[in-house]
Enzyme design. Structure first.
Site, PDB file in Angstrom:
ATOM      1  N   PHE A   1      67.953  51.693  44.287  1.00  0.00           N
ATOM      2  CA  PHE A   1      68.847  52.270  45.205  1.00  0.00           C
ATOM      3  C   PHE A   1      68.344  54.224  44.477  1.00  0.00           C
ATOM      4  CE2 PHE A   1      71.690  55.083  47.537  1.00  0.00           C
ATOM      5  CZ  PHE A   1      71.310  54.719  48.613  1.00  0.00           C
TER       6      PHE A   1
ATOM      7  N   ASN B   1      70.440  56.238  44.000  1.00  0.00           N
ATOM      8  CA  ASN B   1      71.597  56.659  42.851  1.00  0.00           C
ATOM      9  C   ASN B   1      72.175  56.138  41.741  1.00  0.00           C
ATOM     10  OD1 ASN B   1      72.937  54.324  43.785  1.00  0.00           O
ATOM     11  ND2 ASN B   1      74.849  56.151  44.841  1.00  0.00           N
ATOM     12  N   LYS B   2      71.123  54.669  41.372  1.00  0.00           N
ATOM     13  CA  LYS B   2      70.804  53.504  40.627  1.00  0.00           C
ATOM     14  C   LYS B   2      70.629  54.528  39.430  1.00  0.00           C
ATOM     15  CE  LYS B   2      73.634  50.311  42.532  1.00  0.00           C
ATOM     16  NZ  LYS B   2      73.686  51.252  43.521  1.00  0.00           N
ATOM     17  N   ASN B   3      70.632  53.512  38.221  1.00  0.00           N
ATOM     18  CA  ASN B   3      70.266  54.150  36.634  1.00  0.00           C
ATOM     19  C   ASN B   3      68.868  54.019  36.817  1.00  0.00           C
ATOM     20  OD1 ASN B   3      73.041  53.526  36.585  1.00  0.00           O
ATOM     21  ND2 ASN B   3      72.289  53.171  34.736  1.00  0.00           N
ATOM     22  N   LEU B   4      67.863  52.973  37.685  1.00  0.00           N
ATOM     23  CA  LEU B   4      66.588  52.930  37.776  1.00  0.00           C
ATOM     24  C   LEU B   4      66.073  53.360  39.208  1.00  0.00           C
ATOM     25  CD1 LEU B   4      64.516  50.266  36.107  1.00  0.00           C
ATOM     26  CD2 LEU B   4      63.769  50.989  38.112  1.00  0.00           C
TER      27      LEU B   4
END
Length: 380
Positions: free
Chosen positions: A184, A186-189
């Site tokens: 998603f 806002n995730k780190n990836l």
């Protein structure tokens, strides 16, 4: 790509020429649905995690749903899951026909599930445990695995927060029966929407691949290349495929993930140094880093002093242009799950109203970190 509304947004992404070029190449190729770049992304993610099999899917929720189905969860079963979690974890359990059984967290410093309470929650109907690595901090997987082995349970790791995190040297997501990741925005990836399932079990992988695409034995890409003339349907599957554009973005973001995680770790260290113990604040997971646990630092969460009105704190920070959030309202407190919650969860209920998520992303500047620290201390 910071919104003008926020001086410091909760999350942010970097859009540069490399990322744009990766997308443009896919668009110009004329092949947009699942194809060669998805295959390349799966291979790269498999290599990154050390998992034997990686299956790309439409999002992290789809990953959880398919993992639960592949593990055999269905009507009459129970699945133990922490209530301090995003609601998708419970929704996907319900959509298999199983029943979520909520467990408590460990304590104010470790917001992951309590393995002892998992043991207490197990019944003769329990089929699996869904483990969340909260905020990117690895759960005590040894204790969870021991419980699972005693009772013959599948362990599904919800590693949405934890790409790159490790527990005793092993990548999160590869320790249990199946591991689920979210990409998603806002995730780190960040990909926008996307997910991945990893497993070391070849039989599970053979189930998952057709299950994500209507249960079909071949993809449109296979038939386009002449590798198949038709298809059979092995089981009633879903349209949970990832497309080529997002896979191309994922390949770029995967190469950047170690740098992103390191930058996030630096921001969290600054928060911890400036906030922990100040004006009644604590920063959880104080002892979570070391030789046994390497977090991914997806969330920067603080525990507000008892009696603090969190809504007022968030409003004051918003006035300063600082975005905050809450991760997450306990699932058992939502209307859809309130009547089905049968177990006491005293630590979750005591701490949930005091949790506040601060901005965290790799591109945060020192000035932005200072603005968050100063703003929070000023409001308390």
């Amino acid at each position: 790509m910071t919104s003008r509304r926020w001086r410091v947004p909760l999350a942010d992404v970097v859009v540069d020429d490399e990322l744009v070029q990766a997308v443009v190449e896919v668009v110009r190729s004329g092949w947009w649905s699942m194809g060669p770049r998805v295959e390349e992304f799966e291979k790269a993610f498999s290599s990154f995690t050390g998992a034997d099999h990686a299956i790309a899917v439409a999002n992290g929720t789809a990953a959880l749903h398919l993992a639960l189905l592949a593990a055999g969860c269905g009507p009459g079963d129970e699945v133990v899951v922490p209530s301090l979690n995003f609601v998708a974890a419970a929704n996907t359990i319900v959509h298999t026909g199983a029943v979520p059984v909520f467990c408590d967290i460990k304590n104010a410093d470790d917001l992951n599930l309590d393995p002892d309470d998992v043991e207490s929650a197990v019944t003769e109907r329990t089929k699996a445990v869904v483990v969340l690595h909260y905020g990117g901090y690895p759960c005590d997987m040894d204790a969870v695995q021991q419980t699972a082995e005693r009772h013959g349970l599948a362990v599904i790791e919800d590693a949405a927060h934890a790409p790159g995190a490790r527990f005793r040297g092993r990548p999160c997501g590869t320790i249990g029966t199946l591991g689920c990741f979210s990409f998603f925005a806002n995730k780190n990836l960040p990909v926008g929407e996307g997910g991945m399932i990893v497993t070391g079990d070849e039989e599970l992988a053979r189930t998952l691949r057709p299950l994500r695409s209507h249960g079909m034995t071949s993809l449109t890409w296979d038939r386009h290349r002449g590798h198949a003339a038709g298809y059979d349907v092995l089981l009633p599957g879903f349209n949970y495929r990832l497309d080529e554009v997002r896979a191309a973005v994922g390949l770029v973001q995967l190469r950047r993930l170690p740098r992103e995680n390191a930058a996030r770790a630096s921001v969290v260290a600054q928060y911890r140094e400036a906030l922990h113990g100040e004006r009644g604040l604590t920063v959880p997971f104080a002892g979570a880093e070391g030789s046994e646990r390497e977090p991914a630092h997806h969330l920067a969460v603080v525990l507000l002093p008892e009696g603090t009105e969190r809504t007022a704190v968030r409003a004051a920070l918003e006035e300063r242009g600082i975005q905050t959030s809450v991760h997450s309202p306990p699932i058992h407190t939502f209307t859809a799950y309130r009547s089905s919650s049968r177990r006491p969860l005293p630590r979750t209920e005591a701490l949930a109203e005091r949790l506040l998520t601060l901005p965290l992303y790799g591109g945060m500047t020192g000035e932005q970190v200072d603005a968050v620290v100063e703003g929070l201390l000023y409001t308390l």
